[in-house]
Design a protein around this motif. Sequence first.
Motif, PDB file in Angstrom:
ATOM      1  N   ALA A 369       0.829  -1.208   0.000  1.00  0.00           N
ATOM      2  CA  ALA A 369       0.000   0.000   0.000  1.00  0.00           C
ATOM      3  C   ALA A 369       0.860   1.254   0.000  1.00  0.00           C
ATOM      4  CB  ALA A 369      -0.926  -0.009   1.216  1.00  0.00           C
ATOM      5  N   ALA A 370       1.936   1.249   0.789  1.00  0.00           N
ATOM      6  CA  ALA A 370       2.820   2.418   0.838  1.00  0.00           C
ATOM      7  C   ALA A 370       3.531   2.635  -0.489  1.00  0.00           C
ATOM      8  CB  ALA A 370       3.839   2.245   1.961  1.00  0.00           C
ATOM      9  N   VAL A 371       3.973   1.545  -1.120  1.00  0.00           N
ATOM     10  CA  VAL A 371       4.665   1.660  -2.416  1.00  0.00           C
ATOM     11  C   VAL A 371       3.708   2.187  -3.483  1.00  0.00           C
ATOM     12  CG1 VAL A 371       5.732   0.331  -4.289  1.00  0.00           C
ATOM     13  CG2 VAL A 371       6.397  -0.094  -1.922  1.00  0.00           C
ATOM     14  N   PHE A 372       2.489   1.648  -3.522  1.00  0.00           N
ATOM     15  CA  PHE A 372       1.534   2.112  -4.529  1.00  0.00           C
ATOM     16  C   PHE A 372       1.187   3.587  -4.310  1.00  0.00           C
ATOM     17  CE2 PHE A 372      -2.553   2.943  -6.434  1.00  0.00           C
ATOM     18  CZ  PHE A 372      -2.439   2.332  -7.663  1.00  0.00           C
ATOM     19  N   ASP A 373       0.971   3.961  -3.058  1.00  0.00           N
ATOM     20  CA  ASP A 373       0.633   5.355  -2.744  1.00  0.00           C
ATOM     21  C   ASP A 373       1.753   6.291  -3.180  1.00  0.00           C
ATOM     22  OD1 ASP A 373      -0.992   7.369  -1.683  1.00  0.00           O
ATOM     23  OD2 ASP A 373       0.062   7.318   0.228  1.00  0.00           O
ATOM     24  N   GLU A 374       2.997   5.896  -2.927  1.00  0.00           N
ATOM     25  CA  GLU A 374       4.130   6.739  -3.307  1.00  0.00           C
ATOM     26  C   GLU A 374       4.296   6.800  -4.822  1.00  0.00           C
ATOM     27  OE1 GLU A 374       7.072   9.430  -2.603  1.00  0.00           O
ATOM     28  OE2 GLU A 374       5.709   8.508  -1.138  1.00  0.00           O
ATOM     29  N   TYR A 375       4.063   5.675  -5.493  1.00  0.00           N
ATOM     30  CA  TYR A 375       4.160   5.665  -6.950  1.00  0.00           C
ATOM     31  C   TYR A 375       3.114   6.598  -7.567  1.00  0.00           C
ATOM     32  CZ  TYR A 375       3.856   4.143 -11.779  1.00  0.00           C
ATOM     33  OH  TYR A 375       3.813   4.134 -13.144  1.00  0.00           O
ATOM     34  N   LEU A 376       1.874   6.514  -7.078  1.00  0.00           N
ATOM     35  CA  LEU A 376       0.825   7.383  -7.592  1.00  0.00           C
ATOM     36  C   LEU A 376       1.171   8.848  -7.342  1.00  0.00           C
ATOM     37  CD1 LEU A 376      -2.086   7.237  -8.864  1.00  0.00           C
ATOM     38  CD2 LEU A 376      -2.939   7.570  -6.543  1.00  0.00           C
ATOM     39  N   HIS A 377       1.693   9.144  -6.156  1.00  0.00           N
ATOM     40  CA  HIS A 377       2.076  10.527  -5.852  1.00  0.00           C
ATOM     41  C   HIS A 377       3.174  11.001  -6.789  1.00  0.00           C
ATOM     42  CE1 HIS A 377       2.949  14.124  -3.560  1.00  0.00           C
ATOM     43  NE2 HIS A 377       4.212  13.766  -3.499  1.00  0.00           N
ATOM     44  N   LEU A 378       4.130  10.120  -7.096  1.00  0.00           N
ATOM     45  CA  LEU A 378       5.221  10.495  -7.989  1.00  0.00           C
ATOM     46  C   LEU A 378       4.706  10.797  -9.388  1.00  0.00           C
ATOM     47  CD1 LEU A 378       8.332  10.696  -7.751  1.00  0.00           C
ATOM     48  CD2 LEU A 378       8.444   8.394  -8.699  1.00  0.00           C
ATOM     49  N   VAL A 379       3.767   9.968  -9.890  1.00  0.00           N
ATOM     50  CA  VAL A 379       3.180  10.195 -11.208  1.00  0.00           C
ATOM     51  C   VAL A 379       2.493  11.556 -11.248  1.00  0.00           C
ATOM     52  CG1 VAL A 379       1.409   9.404 -12.829  1.00  0.00           C
ATOM     53  CG2 VAL A 379       2.921   7.752 -11.731  1.00  0.00           C
ATOM     54  N   LEU A 380       1.712  11.846 -10.204  1.00  0.00           N
ATOM     55  CA  LEU A 380       0.981  13.112 -10.170  1.00  0.00           C
ATOM     56  C   LEU A 380       1.926  14.298 -10.018  1.00  0.00           C
ATOM     57  CD1 LEU A 380      -1.932  11.950  -7.854  1.00  0.00           C
ATOM     58  CD2 LEU A 380      -2.158  12.601 -10.244  1.00  0.00           C
ATOM     59  N   ALA A 381       2.908  14.161  -9.138  1.00  0.00           N
ATOM     60  CA  ALA A 381       3.821  15.278  -8.868  1.00  0.00           C
ATOM     61  C   ALA A 381       4.649  15.644 -10.095  1.00  0.00           C
ATOM     62  CB  ALA A 381       4.737  14.929  -7.702  1.00  0.00           C
ATOM     63  N   PHE A 384       2.379  13.735 -15.070  1.00  0.00           N
ATOM     64  CA  PHE A 384       1.887  12.800 -16.083  1.00  0.00           C
ATOM     65  C   PHE A 384       0.368  12.687 -15.996  1.00  0.00           C
ATOM     66  CE2 PHE A 384       6.208  11.151 -15.198  1.00  0.00           C
ATOM     67  CZ  PHE A 384       6.753  11.341 -16.455  1.00  0.00           C
ATOM     68  N   PRO A 385      -0.351  12.732 -17.108  1.00  0.00           N
ATOM     69  CA  PRO A 385      -1.804  12.531 -17.059  1.00  0.00           C
ATOM     70  C   PRO A 385      -2.128  11.120 -16.582  1.00  0.00           C
ATOM     71  CG  PRO A 385      -1.035  12.564 -19.335  1.00  0.00           C
ATOM     72  CD  PRO A 385       0.137  12.951 -18.485  1.00  0.00           C
ATOM     73  N   LEU A 386      -3.261  11.002 -15.922  1.00  0.00           N
ATOM     74  CA  LEU A 386      -3.634   9.755 -15.260  1.00  0.00           C
ATOM     75  C   LEU A 386      -5.060   9.403 -15.648  1.00  0.00           C
ATOM     76  CD1 LEU A 386      -2.288   7.888 -13.106  1.00  0.00           C
ATOM     77  CD2 LEU A 386      -3.483   9.233 -11.366  1.00  0.00           C
ATOM     78  N   GLU A 387      -5.378   8.104 -15.621  1.00  0.00           N
ATOM     79  CA  GLU A 387      -6.740   7.665 -15.901  1.00  0.00           C
ATOM     80  C   GLU A 387      -7.086   6.485 -15.010  1.00  0.00           C
ATOM     81  OE1 GLU A 387      -9.180   5.203 -19.332  1.00  0.00           O
ATOM     82  OE2 GLU A 387      -7.527   6.496 -19.975  1.00  0.00           O
ATOM     83  N   TYR A 388      -8.241   6.546 -14.388  1.00  0.00           N
ATOM     84  CA  TYR A 388      -8.740   5.386 -13.649  1.00  0.00           C
ATOM     85  C   TYR A 388     -10.252   5.463 -13.568  1.00  0.00           C
ATOM     86  CZ  TYR A 388      -8.205   8.761  -9.750  1.00  0.00           C
ATOM     87  OH  TYR A 388      -8.238   9.869  -8.944  1.00  0.00           O
ATOM     88  N   PHE A 389     -10.835   4.349 -13.126  1.00  0.00           N
ATOM     89  CA  PHE A 389     -12.288   4.215 -13.064  1.00  0.00           C
ATOM     90  C   PHE A 389     -12.707   4.217 -11.594  1.00  0.00           C
ATOM     91  CE2 PHE A 389     -10.738   2.002 -16.821  1.00  0.00           C
ATOM     92  CZ  PHE A 389     -11.464   2.625 -17.820  1.00  0.00           C
ATOM     93  N   ILE A 390     -13.471   5.226 -11.197  1.00  0.00           N
ATOM     94  CA  ILE A 390     -13.837   5.325  -9.788  1.00  0.00           C
ATOM     95  C   ILE A 390     -14.882   4.292  -9.394  1.00  0.00           C
ATOM     96  CG2 ILE A 390     -13.252   7.761  -9.577  1.00  0.00           C
ATOM     97  CD1 ILE A 390     -16.202   8.432  -9.887  1.00  0.00           C
ATOM     98  N   GLU A 391     -15.511   3.627 -10.374  1.00  0.00           N
ATOM     99  CA  GLU A 391     -16.481   2.580 -10.053  1.00  0.00           C
ATOM    100  C   GLU A 391     -15.800   1.288  -9.598  1.00  0.00           C
ATOM    101  OE1 GLU A 391     -19.993   2.780 -13.097  1.00  0.00           O
ATOM    102  OE2 GLU A 391     -18.163   3.504 -14.062  1.00  0.00           O
ATOM    103  N   GLY A 392     -14.502   1.172  -9.824  1.00  0.00           N
ATOM    104  CA  GLY A 392     -13.778  -0.006  -9.391  1.00  0.00           C
ATOM    105  C   GLY A 392     -13.804  -1.121 -10.419  1.00  0.00           C
ATOM    106  N   GLY A 393     -14.941  -1.419 -10.993  1.00  0.00           N
ATOM    107  CA  GLY A 393     -15.072  -2.466 -11.999  1.00  0.00           C
ATOM    108  C   GLY A 393     -16.090  -2.058 -13.044  1.00  0.00           C
ATOM    109  N   ARG A 394     -16.248  -2.909 -14.048  1.00  0.00           N
ATOM    110  CA  ARG A 394     -17.211  -2.612 -15.112  1.00  0.00           C
ATOM    111  C   ARG A 394     -18.637  -2.766 -14.601  1.00  0.00           C
ATOM    112  NH1 ARG A 394     -15.540  -7.109 -18.951  1.00  0.00           N
ATOM    113  NH2 ARG A 394     -14.743  -7.928 -16.987  1.00  0.00           N
ATOM    114  N   SER A 395     -19.494  -1.867 -15.004  1.00  0.00           N
ATOM    115  CA  SER A 395     -20.901  -1.937 -14.622  1.00  0.00           C
ATOM    116  C   SER A 395     -21.583  -3.048 -15.399  1.00  0.00           C
ATOM    117  CB  SER A 395     -21.592  -0.603 -14.897  1.00  0.00           C
ATOM    118  OG  SER A 395     -22.977  -0.719 -14.699  1.00  0.00           O
TER     119      SER A 395
END
Length: 838
Positions: A369-381, A384-395
Amino acid sequence: MIGARKLAEWFLPLARRLLYLWVRSSVFPEKMQDLCLAPGKPVCYVLQDRHLSNLLVLIEESRRAGLPRAEAPLAIGGQHPARSFFFVNRDRSLAGRARDQNDHSPLLAHLIGATIADPELDVQLLPVLILWGRSPGKQDSIIKALFSETWRPPGAWRQLLAIVLHGRQVLVRYNSPISLRDLLHGGLDQEQAQRKLSRVLRVHFRRQRQMAIGPDLSHRHTQVGAVLAGERVRAAMASEVATHGITPDQARARAAGFAREIASDYSHGAVRALELFLTWLWKRLYDGIETHNFEALTRVAPGHEIVYVPCHRSHVDYLLLSYLIRRKGLTPPHIAAGANLNLPIVGALLRRCGAFFLRRSFRGEPLYAAVFDEYLHLVLARGFPLEYFIEGGRSRSGRMLTPKAGILAMTVHSFIREHSRPLVFVPVYIGYEKLLEGRSYLAELAGKAKRRESLWGILRTIRSLKRVFGRVHVCVAEPLPLAAFLDAQHPGWRAGSDDCPAPWSRALVRRVAGEIAKRINEASVLNPVNLIALALLATPRHTADESSLHRLIEHYQALFAEAPYASASIACTLDAPQIVAYTQRLGFVERFSDPLGELIRVTEKQAPLLAYFRNNVLHLFALPAVIACLLSHNRRLGSARMAQAVRGIYVLLRAELFLRWPEAELAVASDAVIVVLVARGLLLRGDPSGSLAAPEPISQEFAELHLLGESIRPLLERYFLTLALLEQHGSGQLTRQALEDSCHHLGRRLELLYEFNSPEFAEKLAFSGFISTLIEAEFLCEDEGGLLHFDHRLMTPLADAELLLSAEARQAIRRMAGGDRSGGGRGAGLPPVKPPPS
């Protein structure tokens, strides 16, 4: 030394001639005089990557240009090193991994030592960039684009492929010479000079390569170290050492493994190859791709960190959106993908196209969890443009799912932690007219286990390439600047940046998620399949005479145009006859003749699939459907009772369908709908007090009013079922899990006894989402033991729901929920609910 000379004498000339039977090159500058080489000073060539093919090209092109021979000994005073070239990068294996641990070339060390020892000596270092193939963006072949130049150092096999594929398009660029004497000023010693010169040469080649193939966007090789250096990751590694009794090196190795598992490996060549493939695929699958409001994106992209948040209906979503973004001249985003897609071959290709992978759950792995959180922060900082689905999965139902807080919360917390660059969420609506996964969705809603993704499963979808899937619509919604939203919701958020996640941020993330979902729904596109689904699924046998069907479609189009849901919504441009013909071509409906006129009906087994497309746009007509339900079941209602009933049920609908109107604006929105329904003869104005009445039951208008209300009926019946179970068992008697299970079992039984035309009716997630809505709206609350409590306020929505349903539906639900006083007993037709543990 003698062996090297012999090699140069016979092997290099032979290999060079063989290579140039195939190789054709373009050399820059075209006039070597432009290099301004100083006569009399020795020239040493510098190549970036250690490959024999690069050396052979250098030898041939230097001969042709009349430059000093690269294979000849280098004359430095009284010494004569065996060659006049060296490589900056280390030797690599067949797969591309570094083998030589020595950072510096022996020839470079010798030149530096000789120059330091002799103040009169100077050597001209001539960097030569050799690229196999054009820029990836200019390739018109999928294979060539895939194996074009990248930032990843190639291994021997990849270099061999590059020669075969790009040997006719070799680019050789001689750069301005670098004076070794000038670089050594300041009294540097041997080791300092080697580090400085290596750094200068690497930066030089990096800039030249960036000019040719674009910036290095790869994280996997350039940012894993930065992730491991993050403060939170270091703290998590220390915790791993203390908790599991492992060494610091072992903890770091685990963290590095997680980072490599997560990180993307962006490649311009892979992205270009995928673009070429998708261009072919879309033409094969779809009649066209319609884009709407993309100018909103081009307005906010400069100077902002962009986070794309589309709805999630299909695996096609992320391919389609990235494709369109690139075609619009913008940088494709890095995409958060489930670890289930990290398949052999496919996972590597997705990773090189910008995908980074995350597990479905971080539970039990604080280091991950810490590694993923830091990686995401690095991408944003790093912007880099980012894309994800807030629904978690396909409807699987077609409606917008309740957003998951996970990665969205990480994004908000990252921005609070470091907000030097403004961040904008860009909601995107994606609407299909036919789905690749349609049949599998229905199977899952029927209770079958979700089929695990596999390479074989992807290969099997090739069979679908000859099918017709209509058009796709992609609409960019109103962007959401995060800083402005935080200022409005929590003005002191900047002061709390050191305490993140802050205690107040959880509720704020839910509000951000709700706002994004609402904006996605506002950007809905009404297509022909949506309209035919709304109209025909309301009929008892999914059949209507052609003129009546046209009229019902026209009612929906009039409501959309004259009482619009949102300004961002996109109308269907076809008229009713064209809509029927269009959906007939897609295989959803069929025409057959009857002595009294043409009839249109849903083709066999298509009704459940059409329910999906009805649900895509159900929110657009939820308010008209509620009003139609009220009047068709009650014939006449006073204005006050009408407003009260609409308001009572809207509280529930708004949270589940992410409807746009706040309660204060509901009356105005309702009045606009009523005006349209009255103008079309579906409602009648009553007495001067403002009451409304339905047309006569035997009239065509009454039948059409009833059909308008039928679209919302499955949703209302699910509400009534849940509320009736709560009423029957009483406050403080059920846990959330017990209520969900009971609703699911009862819903299944109702599906068997009655025709709902809504395959998601009994879906457990649908009931879970509705129960969450009741808790969010504070109609329900959980105590410490997990029991659900409610008061008289819950009975108001229950009473309002009764107004919206037929007597038959109400009686069936109450009887099966155990509320039938005449018999059947408590919980008839329903598995007993186990009491919660004390």
